[in-house]
Design a protein around this motif. Structure first.
Motif, short mmCIF file in Angstrom:
data_model
loop_
_atom_site.label_atom_id
_atom_site.label_comp_id
_atom_site.label_asym_id
_atom_site.label_seq_id
_atom_site.Cartn_x
_atom_site.Cartn_y
_atom_site.Cartn_z
N ALA A 287 35.42 44.23 72.50
CA ALA A 287 35.20 44.86 72.92
C ALA A 287 33.29 44.96 74.19
O ALA A 287 33.67 44.86 75.45
N THR A 288 32.23 44.80 73.65
CA THR A 288 31.40 44.33 73.69
C THR A 288 31.07 42.99 74.77
O THR A 288 30.99 42.76 76.08
N LEU A 289 31.71 41.77 74.36
CA LEU A 289 31.80 41.16 74.61
C LEU A 289 32.81 40.57 76.23
O LEU A 289 32.29 40.30 77.18
N PHE A 290 33.54 42.05 76.27
CA PHE A 290 34.92 41.92 77.38
C PHE A 290 33.47 42.73 78.20
O PHE A 290 33.90 42.39 79.50
N SER A 291 33.40 43.32 77.75
CA SER A 291 32.36 44.23 78.78
C SER A 291 30.85 43.39 78.94
O SER A 291 30.46 43.57 80.94
N HIS A 292 30.55 41.92 78.56
CA HIS A 292 29.66 42.06 79.50
C HIS A 292 29.89 40.56 80.55
O HIS A 292 29.42 40.21 81.64
N PHE A 293 31.86 41.08 80.72
CA PHE A 293 31.83 39.60 81.93
C PHE A 293 32.62 40.40 82.62
O PHE A 293 33.61 40.97 83.24
N ASP A 294 32.03 41.78 82.11
CA ASP A 294 32.76 43.29 83.55
C ASP A 294 34.14 43.67 83.57
O ASP A 294 34.54 43.94 84.30
N MET A 295 33.97 43.55 81.85
CA MET A 295 35.34 43.83 82.01
C MET A 295 35.97 44.95 80.78
O MET A 295 34.98 45.15 79.80
N ASP A 296 37.21 45.95 80.90
CA ASP A 296 36.66 47.10 79.80
C ASP A 296 38.06 46.87 79.13
O ASP A 296 39.27 47.74 79.53
N VAL A 297 38.00 46.64 78.23
CA VAL A 297 39.21 46.53 77.21
C VAL A 297 39.25 47.87 76.08
O VAL A 297 39.78 48.07 74.65
N GLU A 298 38.57 48.77 76.36
CA GLU A 298 38.30 50.06 75.92
C GLU A 298 39.09 51.37 76.61
O GLU A 298 38.98 52.62 76.70
N MET A 299 40.10 50.48 77.43
CA MET A 299 40.48 51.24 79.32
C MET A 299 41.74 52.21 79.09
O MET A 299 41.48 53.19 79.69
N GLY A 300 42.77 51.88 77.96
CA GLY A 300 43.22 52.52 77.87
C GLY A 300 43.30 54.62 77.64
O GLY A 300 44.23 54.78 78.96
N PRO A 301 42.53 54.49 76.55
CA PRO A 301 43.02 56.22 76.46
C PRO A 301 42.03 57.27 78.13
O PRO A 301 41.86 58.22 78.51
N LYS A 302 41.61 56.19 79.10
CA LYS A 302 40.82 57.27 80.30
C LYS A 302 42.44 56.88 81.18
O LYS A 302 41.94 56.87 82.74
N SER A 303 43.80 56.18 80.90
CA SER A 303 44.20 55.97 81.92
C SER A 303 44.48 57.39 82.82
O SER A 303 45.00 56.99 83.62
N ARG A 304 45.47 58.21 82.22
CA ARG A 304 45.15 59.17 82.78
C ARG A 304 44.44 59.66 84.16
O ARG A 304 44.34 60.43 84.69
#
Length: 392
Positions: A287-304
């Motif tokens: 999750a931290t690695l993707f955030s470094h490249f401006d991607m959010d792989v923690e997005m799932g629960p934020k979908s609503r």
């Protein structure tokens, strides 16, 4: 453009706040008089700005020589008369002819620059276009389809609809939908030429000829408003640094009363047993690695929240766990091995991680594989599926 799509209308607009003159649609006049309103608007725009005037042609699908010469003459004359203005023509890699055509103006007049749209909304595009990512996508869809086949009807999937699969990747989801649900029309769009080439090959292998594979920028789609009963976009919002812009486009092409279906992940919730601590550490770092490249792989629960903020109503949301219990455990292990190749390989190296970090990072993936293949083990990967209805 597909034969199913209506011919887009032409429009010209000027935004003083951004000093941007925009053209969109198809511009094919028989004489300059037919586009007199447009050239007059451009002249007025030039007279109102200082510094830089942006000529945005990212959504201009076609333009004939008559229109080009009328606009080019006006720009060249203005650039020579107004030494206080630079002109920047903004094109898109999706509309390749525009970059080539307008580039000639730079040679004629140095104050006119041409900037091809540089995929700024795709920080993860280079990783996705890496062919080593294709095995990930293929195996992932194989495993998620076991769940989504049952989930999709609750989110608007049914026979006879018009659907679009945006960010279709290698196209296997569109093929599975075509075979299982038989929509009347499927448009599958992606920004990766490599992925689309693969998608067309997959369709040909299944002798499927009526999926419309389209090269395009998901944040600036050349698709008309209100066309589709269902718009799907799977695992893609999380690799955009501006998911709100992509959702706005999904909303635009969806029919009133139709639905937009999205899936996203929360990588830090990947789990496994035995060796749970090592696995958990590695996926927190993913999750931290993707955030470094401006991607959010923690997005799932934020979908609503994302769907509600984009204007959707009647939001449906559910989650499912892809695991080593879904069919052959080796499939799960293959997915994790592919993640390790890309995440602990190219991405971690590009971030500048130390060899010690990468060694520990890789160990977590190896432990996840161990858990998946262990006769008493368990390995899971959680996914959130959500959809919202566009108001009538």
């Amino acid at each position: 453009m597909s034969s199913h799509e209506p011919v887009p209308l032409f429009s010209a607009q000027f935004d003083l706040n951004s000093q941007e003159f925009s053209l969109s649609g198809i511009l094919r006049p028989l004489s300059p008089i037919e586009i007199a309103e447009t050239t007059t608007l451009l002249e007025k725009s030039i007279n109102q700005v200082r510094g830089v005037l942006y000529i945005n042609v990212k959504r201009l699908i076609h333009m004939n020589a008559t229109a080009y010469h009328a606009l080019a003459r006006l720009l060249v004359n203005a650039s020579r008369a107004r030494r206080d203005i630079r002109f920047v023509v903004v094109t898109s890699s999706v509309v390749g002819w525009a970059t080539r055509t307008f580039h000639h103006l730079s040679a004629i007049e140095p104050k006119i620059a041409v900037e091809a749209y540089d995929s700024a909304f795709y920080p993860g595009q280079t990783f996705v276009e890496n062919q080593s990512f294709i095995p990930i996508l293929r195996t992932q869809t194989k495993m998620t389809w076991r769940h989504e086949r049952d989930i999709l009807p609750r989110h608007g999937m049914r026979a006879g609809i018009a659907m679009a699969d945006i960010c279709c990747g290698i196209g296997d989801f569109a093929v599975l939908v075509h075979k299982e649900f038989k929509p009347a029309r499927i448009v599958a769009l992606d920004h990766s030429a490599v992925s689309l080439d693969y998608a067309r090959k997959v369709a040909a292998d299944f002798d499927i000829r009526d999926i419309e594979y389209t090269y395009g920028d998901a944040s600036e789609m050349l698709l008309e408003d209100n066309q589709f009963d269902l718009v799907t976009c799977r695992h893609s919002l999380q690799i955009f640094n501006r998911p709100d812009i992509l959702l706005k486009e999904l909303y635009r092409i969806c029919k009133p009363g139709g639905r937009v279906y999205i899936t996203n992940e929360k990588n830090s919730h990947c789990l496994g047993e035995p060796r749970a601590a090592s696995i958990q550490w590695t996926y927190n770092e993913v999750a931290t690695l993707f955030s470094h490249f401006d991607m959010d792989v923690e997005m799932g629960p934020k979908s609503r929240r994302l769907l509600r903020d984009a204007g959707f109503e009647a939001i449906e949301m559910e989650s499912f766990m892809v695991s080593n219990l879904d069919g052959d455990p080796q499939d799960f292990a293959d997915v994790v091995a592919a993640w390790e190749d890309v995440y602990a390989g190219e991405m971690s190296v590009r971030r500048g991680d130390t060899s010690e970090f990468i060694k520990r990072f890789r160990q977590g993936f190896q432990d996840h594989i161990f858990a998946a293949l262990h006769p008493k083990g368990y390995a899971g990967w959680p996914i959130w599926a959500a959809s919202g209805r566009k108001p009538l």
